[in-house]
Design an enzyme around this catalytic site. Structure first.
Site, PDB file in Angstrom:
ATOM      1  CG  ASP A 235      80.585  27.891  11.660  1.00  0.00           C
ATOM      2  OD1 ASP A 235      81.058  26.774  11.939  1.00  0.00           O
ATOM      3  OD2 ASP A 235      80.319  28.236  10.503  1.00  0.00           O
TER       4      ASP A 235
ATOM      5  CG  ASP B  22      80.065  21.643  12.045  1.00  0.00           C
ATOM      6  OD1 ASP B  22      80.592  22.735  12.302  1.00  0.00           O
ATOM      7  OD2 ASP B  22      79.208  21.492  11.155  1.00  0.00           O
TER       8      ASP B  22
END
Length: 427
Positions: free
Chosen positions: A113, A311
């Site tokens: 992440d 992301d």
């Protein structure tokens, strides 16, 4: 609480790996780790029941919507994000790597992440957690961090009712309690001694997912920061396509082995959310035409959090309304008279063959253009009867998502504040 932000949607997802299929046990080499898609045969998180293509798309859209809410809350300047923003995300990590924690080592799978920092690890004895946990009592190198520790001061949601630094978070009707701890973390052949993470002790009001996150953000408690002496705050990944039967890409840590012939664009810093990787998206080309998009749609605004981030946890790219509408309309125009339908959050789908009509698409940044093959912006049903433009609108933030990044080497060079992108087949 910058250091404890759960995300990406897909938060530190750690699950003890009891066994791997022998075909999944290919070793990592040096500081390069194999990356698996969550649906890989090597992943314990793969769906236990087979979903139809439409069900799969709708589920990914739902997870993306939850993640977008989380990301938007981060850039809006909230100092604390309830775990609720990340809980559903945690249930669906997209890309995972194998890691070892403790002495002797316990094998875990961790979700990547890039928009979160601190690792969140379900620990043995946790009330309300799943049975897949890290047993700190079996590690001789494990230690809890005291209230006076510097790391405790970096976590805004910390409290010190006793001597151990504790973290308390709420998620709707659920509450999560954790202790700040340290242990040795090994990725591939390299160990980070005394790695700080959150050791989950209690989940009330709901069943906590069996996952957590390897935070690759820029905050002080992220893996990137804690491994700085080993990897010089530099890493790259190549994410495999979710269509690939191999499901294996790579996470490359440090300076060694990074591509030499790669183009870079500057990384921007939002002082309110320094962990997120902002870039300056300046235009999108559909076919040969640079789409006419209002200048403010991509403008970086530290005060509001507006702009564009890259992301690893969001699946489908999101563009603010004005930008998405302009790109979608130009794409539809290039497609001619083909009848448009919708599927969930996708409003540009086709149920007729469209291969020869599909225009190219390019994301434009200062210093580089990211040219997307069709598989990076179109999603097809298994039968080939339905094809959708795999992006949608966002209320306030542009997100370059992992589908658009698949089969590209994405290099994060934090010391030089730049992001590199080059085409690389890793599926």
């Amino acid at each position: 609480m910058e250091a404890f932000h759960l995300i990406l949607l897909f938060l530190v997802s750690l699950t003890v790996v009891h066994s791997l299929n022998p075909n999944c046990g290919l070793p990592s080499q040096g500081s390069t780790l194999r990356v698996y898609h969550v649906s890989s045969p090597c992943s314990p998180f793969r769906p236990k029941t087979t979903l139809s293509w439409e069900e799969s798309v709708l589920q990914m859209q739902a997870d993306d919507k939850t993640r977008l809410v989380y990301l938007t809350s981060l850039v809006a300047g909230r100092s604390f994000v309830p775990i609720g923003s990340g809980r559903q995300i945690i249930q669906s990590p997209t890309y995972i790597v194998k890691a070892n924690i403790g002495t002797p080592a316990q094998s875990l799978l961790m979700a990547l992440d890039t928009s979160t920092d601190m690792a969140l690890v379900p620990c043995a004895g946790c009330v309300g957690c799943s049975s897949s946990t890290f047993d700190s009592t079996k590690s001789v190198s494990f230690s809890s961090l005291a209230c006076g520790a510097d790391q405790c001061k970096q976590v805004q949601s910390s409290s010190c009712l006793g001597t151990t630094c504790s973290l308390n978070m709420t998620y709707g009707g659920s509450t999560v309690a954790a202790n700040l701890a340290q242990d040795n973390l090994t990725l591939a052949t390299d160990s980070v001694i005394g790695y700080s993470f959150s050791c989950i002790k209690n989940v009330a009001g709901g069943s906590f997912p069996p996952q957590g996150v390897l935070g690759l953000g820029r905050g002080p408690l992220s893996f990137v920061s804690q491994s700085k002496s080993l990897y010089s705050s530099t890493f790259s990944y190549c994410l495999p396509s979710f269509k690939s039967s191999n499901f294996s890409g790579t996470l490359r840590l440090g300076l060694n082995g990074q591509p030499k012939n790669i183009k870079f664009t500057p990384l921007l810093v939002n002082p309110r959310r320094t962990s997120l990787y902002y870039v300056n998206l300046i235009g999108i080309r559909v076919g040969s035409k640079v789409v006419n998009i209002p200048p403010g749609a991509f403008a970086f605004n530290p005060n509001t959090g507006g702009g564009t981030i890259i992301d690893s946890g969001t699946v489908f790219t999101r563009l603010v309304d004005a930008a998405y509408t302009a790109v979608r309309d130009e794409f539809r125009r290039r497609m001619g008279k083909a009848v448009v339908s919708s599927l969930g959050g996708f409003d540009t789908c086709y149920t007729v063959p469209i291969g020869r009509h599909v225009p190219t698409m390019t994301f434009m940044f200062p210093g580089l253009n990211m040219s997307l093959p069709q598989d990076n912006f179109l999603i097809h049903s298994s039968s080939g009867s339905t094809t959708c433009l795999a992006m949608s609108a966002s209320p306030a933030l542009n997100v370059i998502a992992n589908m658009q990044q698949q089969n590209h080497r994405v290099l994060f060079d934090i010391p030089n504040s730049r992001l590199g992108i080059s085409r690389e087949i890793c599926s």
